[in-house]
Design an enzyme around this catalytic site. Structure first.
Site, PDB file in Angstrom:
ATOM      1  N   GLY A 139       0.830  -1.195   0.000  1.00  0.00           N
ATOM      2  CA  GLY A 139       0.000   0.000   0.000  1.00  0.00           C
ATOM      3  C   GLY A 139       0.861   1.239   0.000  1.00  0.00           C
ATOM      4  N   ALA A 140       0.187   2.373   0.077  1.00  0.00           N
ATOM      5  CA  ALA A 140       0.876   3.662   0.118  1.00  0.00           C
ATOM      6  C   ALA A 140       0.147   4.562   1.098  1.00  0.00           C
ATOM      7  CB  ALA A 140       0.927   4.298  -1.266  1.00  0.00           C
ATOM      8  N   GLU A 178       0.354   8.579   3.442  1.00  0.00           N
ATOM      9  CA  GLU A 178       0.570  10.005   3.213  1.00  0.00           C
ATOM     10  C   GLU A 178       2.045  10.326   3.067  1.00  0.00           C
ATOM     11  OE1 GLU A 178      -0.241  14.246   5.533  1.00  0.00           O
ATOM     12  OE2 GLU A 178      -0.979  12.369   6.361  1.00  0.00           O
ATOM     13  N   PHE A 179       2.915   9.562   3.768  1.00  0.00           N
ATOM     14  CA  PHE A 179       4.332   9.904   3.795  1.00  0.00           C
ATOM     15  C   PHE A 179       5.186   9.026   2.892  1.00  0.00           C
ATOM     16  CE2 PHE A 179       2.613  11.320   7.861  1.00  0.00           C
ATOM     17  CZ  PHE A 179       3.050  12.636   7.884  1.00  0.00           C
ATOM     18  N   GLY A 180       4.668   7.900   2.427  1.00  0.00           N
ATOM     19  CA  GLY A 180       5.471   7.010   1.603  1.00  0.00           C
ATOM     20  C   GLY A 180       4.789   5.662   1.455  1.00  0.00           C
ATOM     21  N   VAL A 207       4.024   1.512   1.965  1.00  0.00           N
ATOM     22  CA  VAL A 207       3.888   0.565   3.066  1.00  0.00           C
ATOM     23  C   VAL A 207       4.236  -0.817   2.525  1.00  0.00           C
ATOM     24  CG1 VAL A 207       2.374  -0.366   4.839  1.00  0.00           C
ATOM     25  CG2 VAL A 207       2.063   1.995   4.054  1.00  0.00           C
ATOM     26  N   LYS A 251       6.071   0.982   7.421  1.00  0.00           N
ATOM     27  CA  LYS A 251       5.768   2.274   6.812  1.00  0.00           C
ATOM     28  C   LYS A 251       7.080   3.009   6.592  1.00  0.00           C
ATOM     29  CE  LYS A 251       1.179   3.088   8.813  1.00  0.00           C
ATOM     30  NZ  LYS A 251       0.362   4.045   9.597  1.00  0.00           N
ATOM     31  N   ASP A 294     -10.305   9.716  14.061  1.00  0.00           N
ATOM     32  CA  ASP A 294     -10.467   9.178  12.703  1.00  0.00           C
ATOM     33  C   ASP A 294     -10.854   7.706  12.752  1.00  0.00           C
ATOM     34  OD1 ASP A 294     -10.535   9.191   9.970  1.00  0.00           O
ATOM     35  OD2 ASP A 294      -8.385   8.997   9.685  1.00  0.00           O
TER      36      ASP A 294
END
EC number: 2.7.10.1
Length: 985
Positions: free
Chosen positions: A627-628, A630-632, A634, A652, A745
């Site tokens: 996956g991806a 917000e910062f980079g 996964v 991550k 969230d």
């Protein structure tokens, strides 16, 4: 033995296997009297007769059509049920047409009734109480499809009727059948009682046992399956549903062949022959052993390397075995004073690998080279000493006039597997003369109002005889170009001519015949103040007075250093004291751990060091992108810590080119997770901050995010399983609430599911303060993201008021997501429409088949007044008894016809827009079922609005997803008809 198993599996797997009918009673096989009980004796009569094939059979007949008010009973003998939950009765009979009988009164019938009585014992002792309807359960009134007349009878034309009825559920040891005649002329030719059982079946490497059908016609009985020999489970537990008609449904779960075995015809897993292997579980086939390897036995999961060949720890079993490289070639050394440059050519043989690196071994030797030892740690290697990828290295900081031996080793991924040392090439060199090394430190010996006396130790590497020292002085804040120079023949110097209380910086360097060395680091010193004038006078007194003054001065310096040290200590303690005071004001119970916001630390790295464990990157192995964020990206990977077993982890990463703020925000999530320890909170394994990329390492959750997991398994879980998931999420949120932590969230996408269906709260990226002064109508957070409107409480959207109560609102939305198998809350409505609807007290309707108790709990979580919402601890206590008492979940919620209550599905078109069933089915993309509806009599929307899930099954709609979509539309149709009772087709 294995051959027998193979033959059995091949037999079981042949074709589609239907249900087997197991007979409990069949009068056609009777060779003597049946012995049934008739009442009155003038009613039913047992006779021998013939069937349509002229076979002799025992039958019962009755024809008292001329007498009024007939009530003739026929009771069978006791029939054991043999574990069946539902039984079937096949009746073959003939009936005389009443109109063909002359002078028959109006009481003549062409039907009869079928009853059953369930019991654990024989009822012969109380048979008299069974000649009325009260003790029985009625199965049905049986009518003939065909009857015969006098003409038929004379011509011996037998119009035999066959009817089958079923009943259940049965729980006692057995039962009786009763036939009631109330004025028919008929013969009961045969009665067969049976139940249905699914035979064993093999499908796709799965074996399912014999399974009885359920108690109801719509029952789905779960058959737990197992894998065939040498196969193992994949994904969810294995099961196969048997429906009430005795048909196997689509199997759930999967088996694949173990490592070392390959599938054959999808019914057996066959061992790989010698010289072949299969490394992983799956449906792949066996392969030839890679180069330089072999297998000597069957069912090999890996081929063993031949002598002299090896596999690296990170090599896959499919990779060929390789060997170590030969030594480097053509090594060249270039000596420059006390530094050397080594260059070489790559080895001639790489061992079949492309990961050749180089190591440099440095040895310092005696003049005769008879003895050598490892070099000191202060020798510098550029770019490095070990793991060189280039064929060049620069080595400095060596001793002058000293013999050295340098070994250049060639290594690759299997060098550490070989019992022999790496191949290398050695070169011997002797360094030249060199300038002296720098002075390590300077001391202040004495100070007056206008002078300072300094001293320093001899440097570690003088590299020859020290001729003299050069001292450079300049005042504080002045550039070193404005400095003054002095020389000293010894390692002391006295600076005079300064001002009172003058601060100066001093550097010193040594000189040999090879020249000057480097200047030392800057050291700061200062002369005395006017208040210390007496100290200058004491310098002119006898030696005793000078000594006394020196003692006073030294004591004062010690006192000043102590005061400064205590001041620094106090300052540091004060920072933590303030911090502890700040966090001791929470609402946690005594002894309860309280969450600390990492953004309150002056240095965010300090929070990372305090709450997250640093992991050496060599312990981490990255396998694949999953996956991806917000910062980079996964990744899935493996973590092997010393003295611990290797585990799967999620990794991550922080993408390249990040800013310091992005790094701080990225690591803040680790600082948050590191404070939590609960089975329903994602576990932080540690962080990697001392190498690139920066990583956050957490436990790996095999089933991924809850929302997508539910969508992939739509309709596959029981209500109890879903409630168990909800209770786990609530327990995790209760723990966070008790730590005074607000998630902000909470959504199904931020809940992760492991292989045991344990749900864990994750994603703590939004759980930091939002900007209080933002006026952005898109509700931009301090992260630059958006507030998740569909999951967020009213007060949090309107006033940025995030509390545990707003988390409770979000939990209610998660409940709705779980019970709807991952549907999007509020469907296709825009965020602004959602906000407007909530403000008008609209709420989400119950998902299909949602228990009323769960939907009521959702509505409690969505109370407008946040103080009226249940606390998370109360939610846990509410869900726990539901799991213990499944009966409380049987009542299914319905949509009330009140507009101010649950929100309607806005994604379903208005019913008034349709003119026919065909139009409606086309609008909801279910047009393929048009013939199913029309041929079954559902020709108008008014009739469709009354349909149930049983009706959908009956007309042939068996896919769970299609049933759900159609029922949702029907449910909305009912509400719209109730609210707007207009004429519809």
């Amino acid at each position: 033995m294995e051959l027998n198993v193979l033959l059995l599996l091949l037999c079981l797997s042949g074709g589609q296997v239907g249900a087997v009918e197991e007979t409990l009673m069949d009068t056609r096989t009777a060779t003597a009297e049946l012995g049934w009980t008739a009442n009155p004796s003038s009613g039913w009569e047992e006779v021998s007769g013939y069937d349509e094939n002229l076979n002799t059979i025992r039958t019962y007949q009755v024809c008292n059509v001329f007498g009024p008010k007939q009530n003739n009973w026929l009771l069978t003998t006791f029939i054991p049920r043999r574990g069946a939950h539902r039984v079937y009765v096949e009746m073959r009979f003939t009936v005389r047409d009443c109109s063909s009988l002359p002078n028959v009164p109006g009481s003549c019938k062409e039907t009869f009734n079928l009853y059953y009585y369930e019991t654990d014992s024989n009822i012969e002792n109380k048979i008299s109480t069974f000649w009325n309807e009260s003790p029985y359960l009625k199965v049905d009134t049986i009518a003939a499809d065909e009857s015969f007349s006098q003409v038929d009878f004379g011509g011996r034309l037998m119009k035999v009727n066959t009817e089958v009825r079923s009943f259940g559920p049965l729980t006692r040891s057995g039962f009786y059948l009763a036939f009631q005649d109330y004025g028919a002329c008929m013969s009961l030719l045969s009665v067969r009682v049976f139940f249905k059982e699914m035979p064993s079946v093999v499908q796709n490497l799965l074996v399912f046992p014999e399974t009885m059908t359920g108690a109801e016609s719509t029952s789905l009985v779960i058959a737990r399956g197992t894998c065939i020999p040498n196969a193992e489970e994949v994904d969810v537990p294995i099961k196969l549903y048997c429906n009430g008609d005795g048909e196997w449904m689509v199997p759930i779960g999967k088996c694949t062949c173990k490592a070392g075995y390959e599938p054959e015809n999808h019914v057996v897993c066959k061992a790989c022959p010698a010289a072949m292997f299969k490394a992983n579980q799956g449906m792949g086939i066996c392969a030839q052993c890679p180069a330089n390897s072999r297998s000597t036995s069957e069912a090999s999961p890996i081929c063993i390397c031949r002598n002299g060949y090896y596999r690296a720890d990170f090599d896959t079993p499919e990779a060929p075995c390789t060997s170590v490289p030969s030594g480097p070639r053509n090594v060249i050394s270039i000596v420059n004073e006390t530094a050397i440059t080594l260059e070489w050519h790559p080895p001639r043989e790489t061992g079949g690998r492309d990961d050749v690196d180089y190591n440099i071994v440095c040895k310092k030797c005696r003049a005769d080279r008879r003895a050598c030892s490892r070099c000191d740690d202060n020798v510098d290697f550029v770019p490095r000493q070990l793991g060189l990828t280039d064929t060049r290295v620069f080595i400095s900081n060596l001793w002058a006039h000293t013999p050295y031996t340098f070994e250049t080793q060639a290594v690759n991924g299997v060098t550490n597997k070989s019992p022999f040392p790496p191949q290398h090439v050695s070169v011997n060199i002797t360094t030249n003369q060199a300038a002296p090394s720098s002075v390590p430190i300077m001391h202040q010996v004495k100070a007056t109002m206008k002078s300072i006396t300094l001293s320093w130790p001899q440097q570690e590497q003088p590299n020859g005889i020290i001729l003299d020292y050069e001292i450079r002085y300049y005042e504080k804040d002045h550039h070193e170009f404005n400095s003054s120079l002095a020389r000293s023949q010894t390692n002391t110097a006295r600076r005079t001519g300064g001002r009172v209380w003058m601060f100066m910086s001093v550097q010193v360097r040594a000189r040999t015949v090879a020249g000057y060395g480097k200047f030392s680091s800057k050291c700061g010193f200062q002369t005395l103040t006017a208040e210390d004038y007496k100290s200058e006078l004491r310098e002119q007194l006898p030696l005793t007075g000078s000594a006394a003054a020196g003692v006073v001065f030294i004591v004062s310096l010690v006192a000043i250093s102590i005061v400064c040290s205590r001041k620094r200590t106090y300052s540091k303690e004060a920072v933590y004291s303030d911090k502890l005071q700040h966090y001791s004001t929470g609402r946690g119970s005594p002894g309860m751990k309280i969450y600390i916001d990492p953004f309150t630390y002056e240095d965010p790295n300090e929070a990372v060091r305090e709450f997250a464990k640093e992991i050496d990157v060599s312990f981490v192995k990255i396998e694949e992108v999953i996956g991806a964020g917000e910062f980079g990206e996964v990744y899935k990977g493996r973590l092997k810590l010393p003295s611990k077993r290797e585990i799967s982890v999620a990794i991550k990463t922080l993408k390249a080119g990040y800013s310091e703020k992005q790094r701080r925000d990225f690591l803040s999530e680790a600082s948050i997770m590191g404070q939590f320890d609960h089975p329903n909170i994602i576990r932080l394994e540690g962080v990697v901050t001392k190498s690139r990329p920066v990583m956050i390492i957490t436990e790996f959750m095999e089933n991924g995010a809850l929302d997508s997991f539910l969508r992939q398994n739509d309709g596959q879980f029981t209500v109890i399983q879903l409630v168990g998931m909800l209770r786990g999420i609530a327990a995790g949120m209760k723990y966070l609430s008790e730590m005074n932590y607000v998630h902000r969230d909470l959504a199904a996408r931020n809940i992760l599911v492991n292989s045991n269906l344990v749900c864990k709260v994750s994603d703590f990226g939004l759980s930091r303060y939002l900007q209080d002064d933002t006026s952005d109508p898109t509700y931009t957070s301090s992260l630059g993201g958006k507030i998740p409107v569909r999951w967020t409480a009213q007060e949090a959207i309107a006033y940025r008021k995030f509390t545990s109560a707003s988390d409770v609102w979000s939990y209610g939305i998660v409940m709705w997501e779980v019970m709807s198998y991952g549907e999007r809350p509020y469907w296709t409505m825009s965020n602004q429409d959602v906000i407007n609807a909530i403000e008008q007290d609209y709420r989400l309707p119950p998902p299909m088949d949602c228990p009323a108790a769960l939907h009521q709990l959702m509505l409690d979580c969505w109370q407008k007044d946040r103080n009226s919402r249940p606390r998370l601890a109360e939610i846990v206590n509410t869900l726990r008894p539901m799991i213990r008492n499944p009966a409380s979940l049987k009542t299914v919620a319905t949509i009330p016809a009140v507009p101010s209550q649950p929100l309607l599905d806005r994604s379903i078109p208005d019913i008034s827009a349709f003119t026919s069933v065909d139009d409606w089915l086309s609008a909801i993309k279910m047009g393929q079922y048009r013939d199913n509806f029309l041929s079954s009599g559902f020709t108008s929307l008014q009739l469709v609005a009354q349909m149930t899930s049983e009706d959908l099954l009956r007309i042939g709609i068996t896919l769970a997803g299609h049933q759900k979509k159609i029922l949702n539309s029907i449910q909305s149709m009912r509400v719209q008809i109730t609210q707007s009772p207009t004429s519809i087709a």
